[in-house]
Design a protein around this motif. Sequence first.
Motif, mmCIF file in Angstrom:
data_model
loop_
_atom_site.group_PDB
_atom_site.id
_atom_site.type_symbol
_atom_site.label_atom_id
_atom_site.label_comp_id
_atom_site.label_asym_id
_atom_site.label_seq_id
_atom_site.Cartn_x
_atom_site.Cartn_y
_atom_site.Cartn_z
ATOM 1 N N ALA A 100 0.695 -1.190 0.076
ATOM 2 C CA ALA A 100 -0.070 -0.117 -0.039
ATOM 3 C C ALA A 100 0.848 1.214 0.009
ATOM 4 O O ALA A 100 1.896 1.448 0.816
ATOM 5 C CB ALA A 100 -0.830 0.124 1.020
ATOM 6 N N VAL A 101 0.715 2.241 -0.911
ATOM 7 C CA VAL A 101 1.276 3.432 -0.925
ATOM 8 C C VAL A 101 0.594 4.361 -0.005
ATOM 9 O O VAL A 101 -0.657 4.540 -0.262
ATOM 10 C CB VAL A 101 1.220 4.008 -2.372
ATOM 11 N N GLU A 102 1.303 4.884 1.095
ATOM 12 C CA GLU A 102 0.946 5.790 1.870
ATOM 13 C C GLU A 102 1.747 7.083 2.210
ATOM 14 O O GLU A 102 3.102 6.876 2.559
ATOM 15 C CB GLU A 102 0.567 5.131 3.352
ATOM 16 N N GLY A 103 1.379 8.218 1.852
ATOM 17 C CA GLY A 103 2.180 9.436 1.815
ATOM 18 C C GLY A 103 3.595 9.330 0.973
ATOM 19 O O GLY A 103 3.283 8.749 -0.382
ATOM 20 N N GLU A 104 4.691 9.040 1.599
ATOM 21 C CA GLU A 104 5.837 9.149 0.589
ATOM 22 C C GLU A 104 6.660 7.659 0.581
ATOM 23 O O GLU A 104 7.789 7.652 0.352
ATOM 24 C CB GLU A 104 7.004 9.993 1.016
ATOM 25 N N ALA A 105 5.660 6.510 1.069
ATOM 26 C CA ALA A 105 6.186 5.283 1.184
ATOM 27 C C ALA A 105 5.413 4.102 0.884
ATOM 28 O O ALA A 105 4.023 4.481 0.725
ATOM 29 C CB ALA A 105 6.588 5.050 2.753
ATOM 30 N N ILE A 106 5.918 2.954 0.840
ATOM 31 C CA ILE A 106 4.932 1.937 0.552
ATOM 32 C C ILE A 106 5.227 0.971 1.823
ATOM 33 O O ILE A 106 6.357 0.887 2.324
ATOM 34 C CB ILE A 106 5.442 0.977 -0.619
ATOM 35 N N LEU A 107 4.007 0.502 2.483
ATOM 36 C CA LEU A 107 4.160 -0.102 3.446
ATOM 37 C C LEU A 107 3.822 -1.772 3.232
ATOM 38 O O LEU A 107 2.992 -2.036 2.274
ATOM 39 C CB LEU A 107 3.074 0.201 4.483
ATOM 40 N N SER A 108 4.662 -2.643 3.684
ATOM 41 C CA SER A 108 4.693 -4.018 3.264
ATOM 42 C C SER A 108 4.628 -4.842 4.443
ATOM 43 O O SER A 108 5.471 -4.715 5.381
ATOM 44 C CB SER A 108 5.439 -4.314 2.080
ATOM 45 N N ALA A 109 4.139 -6.221 4.515
ATOM 46 C CA ALA A 109 4.379 -7.015 5.705
ATOM 47 C C ALA A 109 5.638 -7.720 5.600
ATOM 48 O O ALA A 109 6.099 -8.169 6.738
ATOM 49 C CB ALA A 109 3.294 -8.136 5.726
ATOM 50 N N SER A 110 6.297 -7.592 4.417
ATOM 51 C CA SER A 110 7.509 -8.318 4.349
ATOM 52 C C SER A 110 8.749 -7.449 4.269
ATOM 53 O O SER A 110 8.745 -6.224 3.588
ATOM 54 C CB SER A 110 7.465 -9.126 2.889
ATOM 55 N N ALA A 111 9.655 -7.898 4.882
ATOM 56 C CA ALA A 111 10.924 -7.064 4.834
ATOM 57 C C ALA A 111 12.071 -7.316 3.514
ATOM 58 O O ALA A 111 12.991 -6.661 3.483
ATOM 59 C CB ALA A 111 11.802 -7.125 6.178
ATOM 60 N N ASP A 112 11.577 -8.182 2.648
ATOM 61 C CA ASP A 112 12.335 -8.721 1.517
ATOM 62 C C ASP A 112 12.321 -7.137 0.584
ATOM 63 O O ASP A 112 11.402 -6.601 0.665
ATOM 64 C CB ASP A 112 11.613 -9.744 0.708
ATOM 65 N N ASP A 113 13.433 -7.280 -0.063
ATOM 66 C CA ASP A 113 13.485 -6.178 -1.060
ATOM 67 C C ASP A 113 12.322 -6.172 -1.841
ATOM 68 O O ASP A 113 11.795 -6.986 -2.234
ATOM 69 C CB ASP A 113 14.702 -6.389 -1.947
ATOM 70 N N LEU A 114 11.800 -4.940 -2.129
ATOM 71 C CA LEU A 114 10.609 -4.661 -2.778
ATOM 72 C C LEU A 114 10.989 -4.018 -4.181
ATOM 73 O O LEU A 114 11.592 -3.136 -4.360
ATOM 74 C CB LEU A 114 9.695 -3.618 -2.116
ATOM 75 N N HIS A 115 10.635 -4.885 -5.181
ATOM 76 C CA HIS A 115 11.174 -4.451 -6.703
ATOM 77 C C HIS A 115 9.889 -3.725 -7.339
ATOM 78 O O HIS A 115 8.811 -4.296 -7.349
ATOM 79 C CB HIS A 115 11.221 -5.541 -7.535
ATOM 80 N N LEU A 116 9.863 -2.331 -7.396
ATOM 81 C CA LEU A 116 9.024 -1.412 -7.764
ATOM 82 C C LEU A 116 9.250 -0.961 -9.449
ATOM 83 O O LEU A 116 10.230 -0.569 -9.866
ATOM 84 C CB LEU A 116 9.064 -0.149 -6.908
ATOM 85 N N ARG A 117 8.038 -1.135 -10.048
ATOM 86 C CA ARG A 117 7.924 -0.561 -11.334
ATOM 87 C C ARG A 117 6.812 0.598 -11.128
ATOM 88 O O ARG A 117 5.792 0.403 -10.545
ATOM 89 C CB ARG A 117 7.334 -1.563 -12.344
ATOM 90 N N TYR A 118 7.362 1.748 -11.711
ATOM 91 C CA TYR A 118 6.427 2.815 -11.506
ATOM 92 C C TYR A 118 6.529 3.902 -12.384
ATOM 93 O O TYR A 118 7.361 3.734 -13.231
ATOM 94 C CB TYR A 118 6.920 3.637 -9.888
#
Length: 199
Positions: A100-118
Motif C-alpha cells: 500500500a502506498v501511504e504518503g511518501e512510502a510503500i508499506l509491506s508486511a515483508s522486509a524482503d527487497d521490494l521491486h517497484l515498477r512505477y
Amino acid sequence: MADKMDIINGALAKITQAPISSLNDNSPRARAAMACYDFVMGEVMTAYEWSFCIKRANLKPAKNERGEFIRPEFGEEYVFRLPKDFLRKISVNRPDSDAAVEGEAILSASADDLHLRYLGVETCERHWPAHFTPCMTARLAAELCASLKCGVENQTALMAEYEMRLNRARHNDAYNKPTQSMPAGQYEAAHETGVGIGY
C-alpha cells in the motif's frame, strides 16, 4: 526536440500571446507559465502509463540511525521510501494487498527487497517522445488561457484539443508496449457481438 521554452512559447502562441524571451522573464505570461508548468506536467504524465516514464527501483526497508526498522505510527508493516520522482505505482513483487502506498512510502508486511515498477517524472523535455510534447503544449495552453483570462470558449476548445492529442498519443505509445495475445475465442465473440476489444 522541444525544450521547456519551446513548449511554453508554443502554448502561448495557441492563445495568441507574445512569446517570452527567458524562463526568468518577469512578464505576466512567464510568471503564469512557470507557476503552472510543473503541475500540468504531472497531470499529463499520470494520464497514461507512458513508456518513457516507466522506471524501476529496488527498495529496501527503511531503518533509523540505530539500524532498527522504521515502522508506521501503528501496525507492524515495513516502510519502503518511494523514489523522489515517483508519480504512481505500476507493479511490485508482492500481492497488491501487501503493497500500500501511504504518503511518501510503500508499506509491506515483508522486509524482503521490494521491486517497484512505477511511473516517474521525466523532467528533461528533450527526452519526451514526439507524440507527448503536443499533449503537454495543448494542456499548458488551456491552463494559461484561464490564468491570462483569454476566454472560457478558448479554454474549452484547447481542452478538447488536448483530449484529442492525448488519445492519439496513447495510441502511438501503445506500440512501445509488449504485444498481448488475445485469449482463444475472444476475437470470435467480439466479432459476433460487435463489441470492440480495448487495450
